[in-house]
Design an enzyme around this catalytic site. Structure first.
Site, short mmCIF file in Angstrom:
data_model
loop_
_atom_site.label_atom_id
_atom_site.label_comp_id
_atom_site.label_asym_id
_atom_site.label_seq_id
_atom_site.Cartn_x
_atom_site.Cartn_y
_atom_site.Cartn_z
N GLU A 1 14.86 84.96 40.13
CA GLU A 1 13.85 84.53 39.17
C GLU A 1 12.97 85.68 38.69
O GLU A 1 12.46 85.64 37.58
CB GLU A 1 12.96 83.45 39.79
CG GLU A 1 13.66 82.13 40.04
CD GLU A 1 13.96 81.40 38.75
OE1 GLU A 1 13.11 81.34 37.86
OE2 GLU A 1 15.09 80.90 38.64
N GLU B 1 6.45 85.69 33.01
CA GLU B 1 7.62 85.58 32.15
C GLU B 1 7.60 86.68 31.09
O GLU B 1 6.58 86.95 30.46
CB GLU B 1 7.64 84.21 31.49
CG GLU B 1 8.85 83.93 30.64
CD GLU B 1 8.87 82.51 30.11
OE1 GLU B 1 9.74 82.21 29.27
OE2 GLU B 1 8.02 81.71 30.54
N ASN C 1 3.84 70.98 35.67
CA ASN C 1 4.13 71.61 36.95
C ASN C 1 2.89 72.28 37.53
O ASN C 1 2.67 72.25 38.75
CB ASN C 1 5.26 72.64 36.80
CG ASN C 1 6.63 72.00 36.81
OD1 ASN C 1 6.87 71.04 37.54
ND2 ASN C 1 7.54 72.51 36.01
#
Length: 363
Positions: free
Chosen positions: A216, A225, A263
């Protein structure tokens, strides 16, 4: 969650031994094999004694101080342990060198001045880290070394099965944000993680978690990100609480690249931190970042049918963790390169921890 990467190479099927009728005191059960997976009630013999497995186990030596999985059923085959080969009469064994191939039975002198014998062939793994491949060796009686293999994590009070040295070996290029201390500080939030089952299962779960994290984050390099064009996509306005931190605030952050407002809301509620209003905590507080990763691992099934934690402790295999994290994009032949990337990392990490990877590696 953002896509991760690891490979899909299905390992060979493991041998699994189930319960058997107990051997009598005079007879020895089948010899214990480190490569065999045993279920609860299975009987084996080791060093002249019979042992019975209390639960599922693999590569946990009967009678070892670190393993409580085997119950001692008494002496067998005459009641005496087989004679051990005499120690070498001299201490002229070569110094261990990383990257050198060692066949089982090789004896080396480590940097601490003590001697170690290879229990299994290996390409130069560190004797005090990869204790499945090496065991302490008494050399001529003058330098016996420790009577039992050193614990995998002698200095960490958390009892985590991955030592700081092993963590650094796994992530040589990691971002300084991802500290080992931050990881161990987060473990208390989910006490069952890497502490359920025998030593083999514990290490396999830790390796599986870290392998997915590795994928990830590009080796624990990226904290946020990298594709900023996606940032505004992660706000689901249909949620009653909306996006109080802003339309573009819920991009991927941390070890599992936590994303989407829902989330952040769910993870924050579970951890007692208002991440919905303060999503930046996941990129500024290492312990909180690791806790969000453990939250997903231990409580979320994602596109799979079970949590990654349950997949590992219930013998479903590493492939099932991929399915729970990013199965809708990677599994079933959708992106085999990404799956294989994850598998490669998992196999590398299990080697560092000195444990077999088990079966069902792909999804």
């Amino acid at each position: 969650m953002s896509s991760l990467a690891v490979a899909a190479a299905a390992a060979g099927a493991l041998t699994v031994a189930g319960p058997a009728s107990p051997a009598s005191a005079a007879d020895c059960a089948a010899a214990w094999n480190s490569a065999t997976a045993y279920t609860g009630g299975a009987n084996v013999s080791y060093k002249g004694r019979n042992w019975s497995a209390k639960w599922w186990t693999q590569n946990e030596t009967p009678g070892a101080a670190s393993s409580g999985v085997w119950a001692d059923k008494g002496a067998c085959g005459g009641g005496s342990a087989p004679a051990q080969p005499p120690a070498s009469g001299t201490c002229s064994h070569p110094a261990w060198k990383a990257g050198t191939w060692y066949a089982a039975g090789s004896i080396v002198r480590y940097t601490d001045g003590k001697y170690y014998r290879a229990e299994h062939d290996n390409p130069g793994y560190d004797p005090v880290i990869s204790t499945w491949y090496w065991e302490p060796h008494a050399c001529g009686g003058s330098n016996p070394g420790p009577s039992t293999p050193p614990p995998s994590n002698p200095s960490d009070p958390s009892g985590f099965v991955v030592s700081e040295a092993q963590f650094n070996q796994m992530f040589p290029n990691r971002n300084s944000f991802y500290t080992y201390k931050g990881l161990t500080a987060a473990l208390s939030a989910y006490p069952g993680f890497a502490k359920t089952g025998g030593d083999t299962v514990k290490k396999q779960e830790a390796a599986a978690f870290l392998a997915n994290v590795n994928h990830e984050t590009g080796g624990l390099v990226h904290v946020v990100e990298q594709n900023t064009a996606n940032y505004s996509h992660y706000c689901d306005r249909s949620q009653p609480y909306g996006c109080p931190a802003g339309q573009s605030a819920y991009y991927g952050r941390g070890p599992v690249q936590l994303s989407w407002n829902f989330n952040y809301k769910a993870a924050g509620d579970a951890l007692g931190v208002n991440l919905l209003a303060n999503p930046n905590l996941v990129q500024t507080d290492a312990a909180i970042a690791w806790k969000t990763a453990l939250w997903y691992w231990n409580t979320q099934s994602g596109p799979g049918t079970m949590t990654p934690h349950n997949a590992m402790v219930n013998g479903r295999g590493f492939g099932e963790t991929i399915r729970s994290i990013n199965g809708s994009l990677e599994c079933g032949g959708r992106n085999p390169a990404q799956v294989q990337s994850r598998i490669d990392s998992y196999q590398r990490f299990t080697r560092i921890l000195g444990v077999t990877p088990g079966g069902n590696l792909s999804c």
